[in-house]
Design a protein around this motif. Structure first.
Motif, PDB file in Angstrom:
ATOM      1  N   LYS A   9     -10.795  36.799  -1.508  1.00 30.77           N
ATOM      2  CA  LYS A   9     -10.460  38.184  -1.803  1.00 30.77           C
ATOM      3  C   LYS A   9      -9.775  38.818  -0.591  1.00 30.77           C
ATOM      4  CE  LYS A   9     -14.297  39.312  -4.972  1.00 30.77           C
ATOM      5  NZ  LYS A   9     -13.513  39.536  -6.183  1.00 30.77           N
TER       6      LYS A   9
ATOM      7  N   ALA B  36     -19.343  45.799 -13.845  1.00 27.58           N
ATOM      8  CA  ALA B  36     -18.624  45.871 -12.558  1.00 27.58           C
ATOM      9  C   ALA B  36     -18.239  47.309 -12.187  1.00 27.58           C
ATOM     10  CB  ALA B  36     -17.386  44.975 -12.602  1.00 27.58           C
TER      11      ALA B  36
ATOM     12  N   THR C 201     -21.668  41.920 -12.949  1.00 26.38           N
ATOM     13  CA  THR C 201     -20.484  42.564 -12.373  1.00 26.38           C
ATOM     14  C   THR C 201     -19.382  41.515 -12.467  1.00 26.38           C
ATOM     15  OG1 THR C 201     -21.370  41.802 -10.265  1.00 26.38           O
ATOM     16  CG2 THR C 201     -21.670  44.131 -10.781  1.00 26.38           C
ATOM     17  N   LEU C 202     -18.864  41.341 -13.687  1.00 27.26           N
ATOM     18  CA  LEU C 202     -18.077  40.142 -13.954  1.00 27.26           C
ATOM     19  C   LEU C 202     -16.591  40.259 -13.659  1.00 27.26           C
ATOM     20  CD1 LEU C 202     -19.007  37.332 -14.851  1.00 27.26           C
ATOM     21  CD2 LEU C 202     -18.157  37.848 -17.123  1.00 27.26           C
ATOM     22  N   THR C 203     -15.986  41.383 -14.021  1.00 24.69           N
ATOM     23  CA  THR C 203     -14.520  41.463 -13.865  1.00 24.69           C
ATOM     24  C   THR C 203     -14.051  42.795 -13.286  1.00 24.69           C
ATOM     25  OG1 THR C 203     -14.115  42.384 -16.088  1.00 24.69           O
ATOM     26  CG2 THR C 203     -14.186  39.974 -15.893  1.00 24.69           C
ATOM     27  N   GLY C 204     -13.026  42.710 -12.435  1.00 22.86           N
ATOM     28  CA  GLY C 204     -12.365  43.921 -11.970  1.00 22.86           C
ATOM     29  C   GLY C 204     -11.643  44.597 -13.133  1.00 22.86           C
TER      30      GLY C 204
ATOM     31  N   ILE D  27     -13.017  47.665 -14.805  1.00 21.13           N
ATOM     32  CA  ILE D  27     -12.851  48.945 -14.101  1.00 21.13           C
ATOM     33  C   ILE D  27     -11.517  49.581 -14.516  1.00 21.13           C
ATOM     34  CG2 ILE D  27     -12.948  50.127 -11.864  1.00 21.13           C
ATOM     35  CD1 ILE D  27     -14.321  47.631 -10.726  1.00 21.13           C
TER      36      ILE D  27
ATOM     37  N   ASP E 242     -12.745  32.544  -7.481  1.00 20.51           N
ATOM     38  CA  ASP E 242     -13.243  33.922  -7.508  1.00 20.51           C
ATOM     39  C   ASP E 242     -13.793  34.304  -8.885  1.00 20.51           C
ATOM     40  OD1 ASP E 242     -13.882  36.382  -6.514  1.00 20.51           O
ATOM     41  OD2 ASP E 242     -11.835  37.192  -6.572  1.00 20.51           O
ATOM     42  N   ALA E 243     -13.559  33.465  -9.876  1.00 21.02           N
ATOM     43  CA  ALA E 243     -14.194  33.710 -11.182  1.00 21.02           C
ATOM     44  C   ALA E 243     -15.497  32.917 -11.197  1.00 21.02           C
ATOM     45  CB  ALA E 243     -13.264  33.303 -12.314  1.00 21.02           C
ATOM     46  N   GLU E 244     -16.377  33.248 -10.228  1.00 24.93           N
ATOM     47  CA  GLU E 244     -17.603  32.477 -10.022  1.00 24.93           C
ATOM     48  C   GLU E 244     -18.762  32.986 -10.866  1.00 24.93           C
ATOM     49  OE1 GLU E 244     -16.826  35.039  -8.290  1.00 24.93           O
ATOM     50  OE2 GLU E 244     -18.728  36.110  -8.305  1.00 24.93           O
TER      51      GLU E 244
ATOM     52  N   ARG F  16     -18.929  33.856 -14.011  1.00 29.49           N
ATOM     53  CA  ARG F  16     -19.033  33.183 -15.301  1.00 29.49           C
ATOM     54  C   ARG F  16     -19.545  31.748 -15.140  1.00 29.49           C
ATOM     55  NH1 ARG F  16     -12.807  34.325 -16.488  1.00 29.49           N
ATOM     56  NH2 ARG F  16     -13.347  36.090 -15.156  1.00 29.49           N
TER      57      ARG F  16
HETATM   58  N1  BES Z   1     -17.366  40.067  -8.703  1.00 29.88           N
HETATM   59  C1  BES Z   1     -16.035  40.038  -9.172  1.00 29.88           C
HETATM   60  C2  BES Z   1     -15.726  41.173 -10.139  1.00 29.88           C
HETATM   61  C3  BES Z   1     -15.700  42.546  -9.520  1.00 29.88           C
HETATM   62  C4  BES Z   1     -14.528  43.088  -9.042  1.00 29.88           C
HETATM   63  C5  BES Z   1     -16.842  43.299  -9.455  1.00 29.88           C
HETATM   64  C6  BES Z   1     -14.499  44.339  -8.503  1.00 29.88           C
HETATM   65  C7  BES Z   1     -16.822  44.553  -8.902  1.00 29.88           C
HETATM   66  C8  BES Z   1     -15.654  45.089  -8.436  1.00 29.88           C
HETATM   67  C9  BES Z   1     -15.777  38.735  -9.909  1.00 29.88           C
HETATM   68  O1  BES Z   1     -16.468  37.639  -9.430  1.00 29.88           O
HETATM   69  C10 BES Z   1     -14.344  38.443  -9.745  1.00 29.88           C
HETATM   70  O2  BES Z   1     -13.919  38.224  -8.655  1.00 29.88           O
HETATM   71  N2  BES Z   1     -13.602  38.425 -10.844  1.00 29.88           N
HETATM   72  C11 BES Z   1     -12.207  38.171 -10.826  1.00 29.88           C
HETATM   73  C12 BES Z   1     -11.877  37.258 -11.983  1.00 29.88           C
HETATM   74  C13 BES Z   1     -10.486  36.693 -11.939  1.00 29.88           C
HETATM   75  C14 BES Z   1     -10.332  35.773 -10.757  1.00 29.88           C
HETATM   76  C15 BES Z   1     -10.216  35.963 -13.215  1.00 29.88           C
HETATM   77  C16 BES Z   1     -11.485  39.502 -10.957  1.00 29.88           C
HETATM   78  O3  BES Z   1     -11.933  40.364 -11.703  1.00 29.88           O
HETATM   79  O4  BES Z   1     -10.480  39.675 -10.266  1.00 29.88           O
END
Ligand code: BES
Ligand code: MN
Ligand code: ZN
Length: 525
Positions: free
Chosen positions: A305, A494, A402-405, A408, A375-377, A379
């Motif tokens: 990230k 998330a 808190t699965l996906t940005g 938000i 980063d999609a860890e 799931r």
């Molecule tokens: N923990 C993050 C999701 C997240 C993002 C939570 C912002 C809170 C605030 C998750 O593990 C993640 O990184 N998801 C990726 C998925 C993508 C790589 C498919 C995301 O949302 O960018």
């Protein structure tokens, strides 16, 4: 805080301050008169005029105070706006705000007498039309116990703070003194029996305290709140409330065939933990599983990230915190159904041992996953946790993560996304959320999303390319690990698990979202 039932007339209540809840449109003078027919008329008039000049209209969160000049047993009179609607929800919000106001002020009060009336006042001077409106705004579907529960819950939520790492607060005697005084809140205006009063207080306190527990777990930085410490917190809750808690170590996780959780954990020095909390209800008709994402820090792994994206990633265990908080409620209030709380906990770190993008891992249910984005860890670890609860034969599954940005972008910091395979479950969850003051918004699981997860070399890949419908695709991935036929709902929290500002019952930082919705849902089964 001690909550007690005040049987005296509020005006005769022996407390440092008397707090009157006032709905919008009500006249304080008339409320005073209604509570005590012998109240000094000149005093009541003066109070009314004073509030008028202050612009007090009974709006939610409005707050004003005046000296009682000897006309009340307490030396201060506080009026608290309860808003338009006579609902437990408003009382909860008002109580949270009230706590902050009282605590922020530099006063030496330690006992309060609070009058809430779960109905708008209908005095003789109120016209017929107004009277009808007042009756309409009085939501009779709520019992007095629900108002009291909401009051205690709101008060407790408003009292949350996390100052463990502030040296100022540790050393200053002034602050210490403030903290040490255990104030009392005497509640009047309810016709509950002592037993019903105690039951409602216990429920409100349990819901508030357990949400605050989740908030504390989230507030702890990742260097402290490791998977091992998270497991210890779960054990503590189990011990205190009579649940069973099994914590699986690396070797046991490996043995169960949880290749996805192990894969994510590979890059971290801290070992993973798989946590199972159990509440068994006597003669239970079913067993509900609640499953939490417990990434104690999400750096993104080798799909690293940005600095800004990583800043708050200690809150990536908010799903796990909600499970621990909810299990504390379950252990304390003992619902009719059995509940299994499951947490897959690990860090997601980059290192020489970390998952490479492109690696293939195998989840507990046998499915192989090409990890195109480390980063999609979330799931990935949930794939194993969902497989596990299906294997255990639970009747229903709710996961929080808190699965996906992307969620938000879709719903902001207002609502959690909910997706799943059972309309009925989602409908019931939504009802519980509405009562809890938390918002859920349903998103679809269309079959058309599935091709996004197609891998050339494995059964699935973990991140759909293109970044379209990110939250739905993530949920479609999870669905692959839920046995068909088991009702399942997934809450993407998330956006709502963290707040940068304080408002009503929400604090700054981790919000503990989910504890109150899940608890209400489970307690109503
Ligand atoms: N923990 C993050 C999701 C997240 C993002 C939570 C912002 C809170 C605030 C998750 O593990 C993640 O990184 N998801 C990726 C998925 C993508 C790589 C498919 C995301 O949302 O960018
Ligand atoms: Mn991530
Ligand atoms: Zn994550």
């Amino acid at each position: 805080m001690k909550f007690s039932l005040e049987s005296n007339q509020p005006t005769k209540s022996k407390a440092d301050a008397l707090i009157l809840g006032i709905y919008s449109g009500e006249s304080v003078k008339e409320v005073l008169h209604h509570l005590d027919a012998k109240i000094d008329k000149v005093f009541a008039d003066q109070v009314e005029n004073h509030l008028k000049t202050e612009g007090f209209k009974g709006k939610l969160h409005q707050f004003s105070s005046t000296a009682s000049f000897g006309h009340l047993q307490s030396s201060r009179l506080i009026v608290l706006g309860l808003g338009e609607k006579v609902t437990p929800k408003n009382i909860r919000k008002a109580a949270a705000g009230l706590y902050r106001k009282l605590n922020g002020a530099d006063n030496h009060e330690s006992s309060y007498s609070l009058n809430i009336r779960p109905a708008k006042l209908q005095t003789s001077s109120v016209g017929k039309k107004k009277k009808a409106a007042a009756e309409k705004s009085t939501d009779t579907k709520y019992g007095e116990d629900e108002f009291l529960c909401a009051l205690v819950e709101g008060w407790t939520l408003g009292s949350f703070n996390f100052d463990k790492y502030k040296t100022q607060n540790q050393n200053s005697g002034e602050d210490k003194k403030k903290k040490e005084k255990t104030p009392e809140l005497k509640v009047s205006g309810l016709s509950l029996s002592a037993k019903d009063f105690a039951t409602a207080v216990k429920k409100g306190k349990t819901l508030g305290d357990s949400t605050n527990l989740a908030r504390t777990l989230i507030a702890e930085p990742a260097f402290y709140m490791t998977p091992t410490r998270l497991a210890n917190e779960a054990k503590k809750v189990a011990k205190a409330t009579g649940l069973t808690c099994t914590v699986m170590t690396e070797a046991q996780i490996e043995k169960l065939g949880m290749g996805a959780l192990m894969g994510v954990a590979r890059g971290a020095d801290e070992p993973p933990r798989f946590i199972v909390l159990k509440y068994t209800a006597p003669k239970a008709k079913k067993q509900i599983a609640i499953v939490g994402k417990g990434i104690t820090f999400d750096s993104g792994g080798l799909s690293l990230k940005t600095a800004v994206g990583m800043e708050r990633m200690k809150y990536d265990m908010s799903g796990a915190a909600a499970v621990i908080g909810t299990m504390q409620v379950i252990g304390t209030l003992k619902p009719r159904v059995s509940v299994m709380g499951v947490i897959a906990a690990t860090e997601n770190m980059p290192s020489g041992k970390a998952l490479h993008p492109g690696d293939v891992i195998q989840a507990m249910n046998g499915k192989t996953i090409e990890v195109n984005n480390t980063d999609a860890e979330g799931r990935l670890v949930l794939a194993d946790a969902l497989s596990y609860v299906c294997e255990e034969g639970v009747d229903e599954i709710i996961d929080l993560a808190t699965l996906t940005g992307a969620i938000i972008h879709a719903l902001g910091r207002v609502a959690a996304g909910v997706m799943g395979t059972s309309n009925e479950l989602i409908k019931d969850l939504d009802k519980a959320a509405e009562e809890a003051g938390e918002k859920l918004w349903r998103l679809p699981l269309y079959e058309e999303f599935k091709p996004k997860l197609k891998s050339d070399i494995a059964d699935l890949k973990n991140a759909g390319s293109g970044g379209e419908a990110g939250s739905c695709c993530a949920a479609m991935f999870l669905k692959e690990f839920v046995k068909p036929g088991i009702p399942w709902a997934h809450m993407d929290i998330a956006g709502v698990a963290w707040s940068d500002k304080e408002s009503a019952e929400i604090n700054k930082g981790g919000t503990g979202f989910g504890v109150r919705t899940l608890s209400r849902y489970i307690l109503s089964r």
